[in-house]
Design a protein around this motif. Structure first.
Motif, mmCIF file in Angstrom:
data_model
loop_
_atom_site.group_PDB
_atom_site.id
_atom_site.type_symbol
_atom_site.label_atom_id
_atom_site.label_comp_id
_atom_site.label_asym_id
_atom_site.label_seq_id
_atom_site.Cartn_x
_atom_site.Cartn_y
_atom_site.Cartn_z
ATOM 1 N N ILE A 81 0.860 -1.187 0.000
ATOM 2 C CA ILE A 81 0.000 0.000 0.000
ATOM 3 C C ILE A 81 0.893 1.232 0.000
ATOM 4 O O ILE A 81 1.832 1.348 0.781
ATOM 5 N N ARG A 82 0.565 2.172 -0.912
ATOM 6 C CA ARG A 82 1.246 3.463 -0.952
ATOM 7 C C ARG A 82 0.207 4.549 -0.737
ATOM 8 O O ARG A 82 -0.814 4.574 -1.410
ATOM 9 N N GLN A 83 0.490 5.420 0.230
ATOM 10 C CA GLN A 83 -0.388 6.554 0.504
ATOM 11 C C GLN A 83 0.372 7.803 0.092
ATOM 12 O O GLN A 83 1.503 8.018 0.531
ATOM 13 N N CYS A 84 -0.231 8.613 -0.737
ATOM 14 C CA CYS A 84 0.452 9.778 -1.307
ATOM 15 C C CYS A 84 -0.340 11.044 -1.007
ATOM 16 O O CYS A 84 -1.555 11.073 -1.177
ATOM 17 N N GLU A 85 0.383 12.066 -0.551
ATOM 18 C CA GLU A 85 -0.230 13.366 -0.240
ATOM 19 C C GLU A 85 0.634 14.484 -0.778
ATOM 20 O O GLU A 85 1.857 14.374 -0.789
ATOM 21 N N ILE A 86 0.000 15.562 -1.182
ATOM 22 C CA ILE A 86 0.693 16.781 -1.565
ATOM 23 C C ILE A 86 0.653 17.705 -0.352
ATOM 24 O O ILE A 86 -0.408 17.891 0.247
ATOM 25 N N ILE A 130 -6.254 16.312 -0.571
ATOM 26 C CA ILE A 130 -6.450 15.092 -1.355
ATOM 27 C C ILE A 130 -5.386 14.056 -0.988
ATOM 28 O O ILE A 130 -4.244 14.404 -0.713
ATOM 29 N N GLN A 131 -5.797 12.790 -0.953
ATOM 30 C CA GLN A 131 -4.876 11.684 -0.694
ATOM 31 C C GLN A 131 -5.080 10.620 -1.756
ATOM 32 O O GLN A 131 -6.205 10.339 -2.155
ATOM 33 N N GLY A 132 -3.983 10.017 -2.190
ATOM 34 C CA GLY A 132 -4.050 8.883 -3.097
ATOM 35 C C GLY A 132 -3.651 7.626 -2.344
ATOM 36 O O GLY A 132 -2.709 7.646 -1.547
ATOM 37 N N LEU A 133 -4.369 6.544 -2.567
ATOM 38 C CA LEU A 133 -4.044 5.236 -1.990
ATOM 39 C C LEU A 133 -3.905 4.265 -3.151
ATOM 40 O O LEU A 133 -4.844 4.095 -3.935
ATOM 41 N N ALA A 134 -2.748 3.644 -3.275
ATOM 42 C CA ALA A 134 -2.494 2.720 -4.380
ATOM 43 C C ALA A 134 -2.149 1.351 -3.827
ATOM 44 O O ALA A 134 -1.413 1.240 -2.834
ATOM 45 N N VAL A 135 -2.666 0.312 -4.482
ATOM 46 C CA VAL A 135 -2.375 -1.058 -4.058
ATOM 47 C C VAL A 135 -2.697 -2.001 -5.223
ATOM 48 O O VAL A 135 -3.538 -1.685 -6.073
ATOM 49 N N SER A 136 -2.023 -3.123 -5.239
ATOM 50 C CA SER A 136 -2.318 -4.126 -6.264
ATOM 51 C C SER A 136 -3.623 -4.847 -5.917
ATOM 52 O O SER A 136 -4.044 -4.883 -4.758
ATOM 53 N N ARG A 137 -4.231 -5.433 -6.900
ATOM 54 C CA ARG A 137 -5.478 -6.179 -6.714
ATOM 55 C C ARG A 137 -5.299 -7.281 -5.676
ATOM 56 O O ARG A 137 -6.150 -7.485 -4.814
ATOM 57 N N GLY A 138 -4.181 -7.975 -5.728
ATOM 58 C CA GLY A 138 -3.932 -9.083 -4.814
ATOM 59 C C GLY A 138 -3.770 -8.672 -3.360
ATOM 60 O O GLY A 138 -3.907 -9.507 -2.461
ATOM 61 N N ARG A 139 -3.504 -7.400 -3.125
ATOM 62 C CA ARG A 139 -3.311 -6.929 -1.752
ATOM 63 C C ARG A 139 -4.401 -5.940 -1.322
ATOM 64 O O ARG A 139 -4.270 -5.280 -0.297
ATOM 65 N N LEU A 140 -5.470 -5.854 -2.105
ATOM 66 C CA LEU A 140 -6.558 -4.921 -1.807
ATOM 67 C C LEU A 140 -7.114 -5.115 -0.402
ATOM 68 O O LEU A 140 -7.392 -4.145 0.302
ATOM 69 N N SER A 141 -7.253 -6.344 0.043
ATOM 70 C CA SER A 141 -7.850 -6.615 1.356
ATOM 71 C C SER A 141 -7.082 -5.939 2.494
ATOM 72 O O SER A 141 -7.657 -5.655 3.544
ATOM 73 N N GLU A 142 -5.806 -5.634 2.279
ATOM 74 C CA GLU A 142 -5.015 -4.958 3.309
ATOM 75 C C GLU A 142 -5.512 -3.538 3.579
ATOM 76 O O GLU A 142 -5.246 -2.967 4.634
ATOM 77 N N LEU A 178 2.744 8.228 -8.420
ATOM 78 C CA LEU A 178 2.545 6.825 -8.063
ATOM 79 C C LEU A 178 2.828 5.879 -9.222
ATOM 80 O O LEU A 178 2.714 4.669 -9.077
ATOM 81 N N GLY A 179 3.204 6.441 -10.365
ATOM 82 C CA GLY A 179 3.566 5.600 -11.499
ATOM 83 C C GLY A 179 2.397 4.931 -12.166
ATOM 84 O O GLY A 179 2.517 3.802 -12.640
#
Length: 191
Positions: free
Chosen positions: A18-23, A28-40, A155-156
């Protein structure tokens, strides 16, 4: 444009969790995660807020594909897509630290922007009509859209970078293949 500070928190210390990104100085906040780790993300209070989200993956031909949505509880809605949509492997959610987010407006604008950019085939189908907001709210949401675009790049997000854009007095190119990624900056040339 003045410089900006972006902070990324990597929950497990790696770029693959999980990556949490803020300016800095923004809500505003961005939360990025792979499908396989969504439950986290289930235990993250931020993921249960109102917001917009991007599902990224590939279509049958291997071309980039995306779905853009909005929800009152983003995690819950994205969780339904695990069962309903097979193409995606990465999600980036955008929520606000306060309750001042017009998610339906942002969704409609993001779908229109993604459609005109043509970087993905969109799972969304036809565009949506923008909800009518006050001028103040419209301007605030347009500012959030610029922040979302910045966070997507940081976040790429797949194919969120343009292939050619002005940078200073020259041009900056990004190219990639399965084996090579190249970045070339040419100063003072019109290419």
């Amino acid at each position: 444009m003045a410089g900006r500070t972006v902070r990324i928190f990597m929950a497990d210390g790696s770029a693959f969790g999980i990556r949490q990104c803020e300016i800095s100085n923004k809500t505003i906040q961005g939360l990025a995660v792979s499908r396989g780790r969504l439950s986290e993300l289930k235990s993250w209070e931020e993921s249960r807020r109102s917001g917009v989200y991007f599902l990224f993956g590939k279509n049958e031909r291997g071309d980039p594909k995306a779905y853009i949505g909005e929800a009152q509880r983003v995690f819950d809605r994205v969780s339904t897509h695990v069962r309903e949509k097979d193409f995606w492997n990465e999600v980036i959610m955008f929520v606000n630290k306060d309750a001042n987010m017009h998610a339906k407006y942002l969704e409609a604008r993001l779908i229109a922007m993604a459609g005109s950019a043509g970087r993905y085939s969109l799972e969304n189908g036809k565009g949506q009509e923008n909800p009518i907001l006050s001028r103040a709210d419209t301007d605030a949401m347009e500012e959030i859209l610029a922040d979302i675009r910045l966070i997507l790049g940081v976040l790429g997000a797949p194919n969120s970078r343009t292939n050619r854009y002005p940078y200073g007095g020259g041009r900056f190119f990004i190219g990639h293949s399965a084996a090579i990624e190249a970045r070339i900056f040419v100063h003072g040339a019109d290419i």
